[in-house]
Write a protein that holds these residues in place. Sequence first.
Motif, PDB file in Angstrom:
ATOM      1  N   UNK A   1       0.788  -1.399   0.036  1.00  0.00           N
ATOM      2  CA  UNK A   1       0.000  -0.069   0.794  1.00  0.00           C
ATOM      3  C   UNK A   1       0.692   1.313  -0.147  1.00  0.00           C
ATOM      4  N   UNK A   2       1.659   1.302   0.695  1.00  0.00           N
ATOM      5  CA  UNK A   2       2.668   2.229   0.464  1.00  0.00           C
ATOM      6  C   UNK A   2       3.345   2.615  -0.763  1.00  0.00           C
ATOM      7  N   UNK A   3       3.920   1.497  -2.147  1.00  0.00           N
ATOM      8  CA  UNK A   3       4.398   1.948  -3.279  1.00  0.00           C
ATOM      9  C   UNK A   3       3.654   1.352  -4.011  1.00  0.00           C
ATOM     10  N   UNK A   4       2.981   0.437  -4.904  1.00  0.00           N
ATOM     11  CA  UNK A   4       2.911   0.178  -6.189  1.00  0.00           C
ATOM     12  C   UNK A   4       1.026   0.197  -5.484  1.00  0.00           C
ATOM     13  N   UNK A   5       0.206  -0.150  -4.105  1.00  0.00           N
ATOM     14  CA  UNK A   5      -1.165  -0.444  -3.820  1.00  0.00           C
ATOM     15  C   UNK A   5      -1.162  -1.281  -4.390  1.00  0.00           C
ATOM     16  N   UNK A   6      -1.479  -1.638  -5.519  1.00  0.00           N
ATOM     17  CA  UNK A   6      -1.680  -3.358  -5.493  1.00  0.00           C
ATOM     18  C   UNK A   6      -1.816  -3.434  -7.390  1.00  0.00           C
ATOM     19  N   UNK A   7      -1.931  -4.682  -7.795  1.00  0.00           N
ATOM     20  CA  UNK A   7      -1.402  -5.203  -9.094  1.00  0.00           C
ATOM     21  C   UNK A   7      -3.232  -4.862 -10.060  1.00  0.00           C
ATOM     22  N   UNK A   8      -2.538  -4.708 -11.199  1.00  0.00           N
ATOM     23  CA  UNK A   8      -3.312  -4.412 -11.704  1.00  0.00           C
ATOM     24  C   UNK A   8      -4.657  -5.139 -12.273  1.00  0.00           C
TER      25      UNK A   8
END
Length: 446
Positions: A318-325
């Motif tokens: 959540x502190x980086x990409x958040x989620x995968x597409x």
Amino acid sequence: MVATFADSIEDRSARGIAAAVGRMITRGDLAVGTRLPTVRELSKSLGVSPTTVSEAWQTLTSVGAIDARGRQGTFVRQPTGPGSPRRYRRVTEGPGHFALDLSTGTPPSALLPDLGPVVAKVSRQSLTSSYLDNPVLPQLEARLLDGWPFAAEALTVVDGAMDALDRVAQVVVRLGDRVIVEHPTFPPLLDLLDELGAEVIGVDVDDEGPIVDQFVDALRMQPVAVFLQPRAHNPTGVTTSSRRVKLLAVELAKSNAIVVEDDHSGDIATGGLVSIGSSVPQRTVHIRSYSKSHGPDLRLAAVGGAGHVVTAVANRRLLGPGWSSRILQAVLLEMLDDEPTITAVASARTEYARRRQLVADVLESRGVVVTGSDGINMWMTVADERSALVTLAAQGIGAAPGEPFQVRRDTPHLRVTVGLIETDHERVANQLAAASGGSRSPRGHR
């Protein structure tokens, strides 16, 4: 201070000293900013050469654990890691101009499902979503959990198997921690563990999986984690038997180690999936990748199992990409129940097994030792690794060197992605056998 080090360091090799000091830093016995003994002081106290201590200090410096400040001395600092995948680079550094490149470990595009019709179906759906939506599509989560090898406490989706291994390792492994891996194993995993400053313990693999006696000995060293490939092991092609898994689970139940299972081949593996999680679910994290079976560029892998580990992985993302597409997640969800896709994956599984067997039959008839029976890769013994690679390259064939896969120095090997051999299996197999340097002539020839 010097006496404290002498009491804490049992293995007085450079690697052992580095691992012991790393554990002292991780435990908080050595606070950030602590000045370490000089090389001369510590070598005298431990009864080893200054060169040995210097090599240990270099290892700790390379992972950012200590900071050498010249005449001021050497001090403990927060580890940052060098980010140097040296083993992975050795596997992939070839010239790239082979007529037949069997070094890659990737599936041939011709045996992958056709994404076009699936993408067309997904494109008609509404995929507009919010930053606040669940990281995993609820329908995909339910579908994955329905086929999970044990009752998972939590599940998330990340960007491929290596991303999963990286994120799980970041949660469970600290500087100086001991971890168990299979020997041989996947080079990027060894690079990752090196970067984290872990002490790696390699356990040999036979036709049924990790050897139990070695595994028991390794567990006595109190590792924090065990990394396993339950089927179509890369590079050996071994699938762990249900009997072996039960024996390993009995021993793991006595420890506190987190078990990390990397099921990277998924549905193209012919072997049945068995999991330590069936016996130790609260300490098992299972990774299921869809790159080799459904498409490398999907970049999706599911991570499920021990709730405290999986939740930590999801929270950190959540502190980086958040989620995968979620668009790619929707494509995968559609593929998992799409009949043409299911048929294509089943056909690929059968074809990989056929190609592997054709090559193995010739190699074994020529006296070349190969291991396993599953997946797209084959682990073959050679007399001399460099000579074998040069011989094959001269014939337009690429293969991966075996050394980067090895935890410790062992018999020379090559990893060959036999799943990429579409035709002329006997001819290619004979070329591989001749390059091995220790094979007999084909039957009927002298």
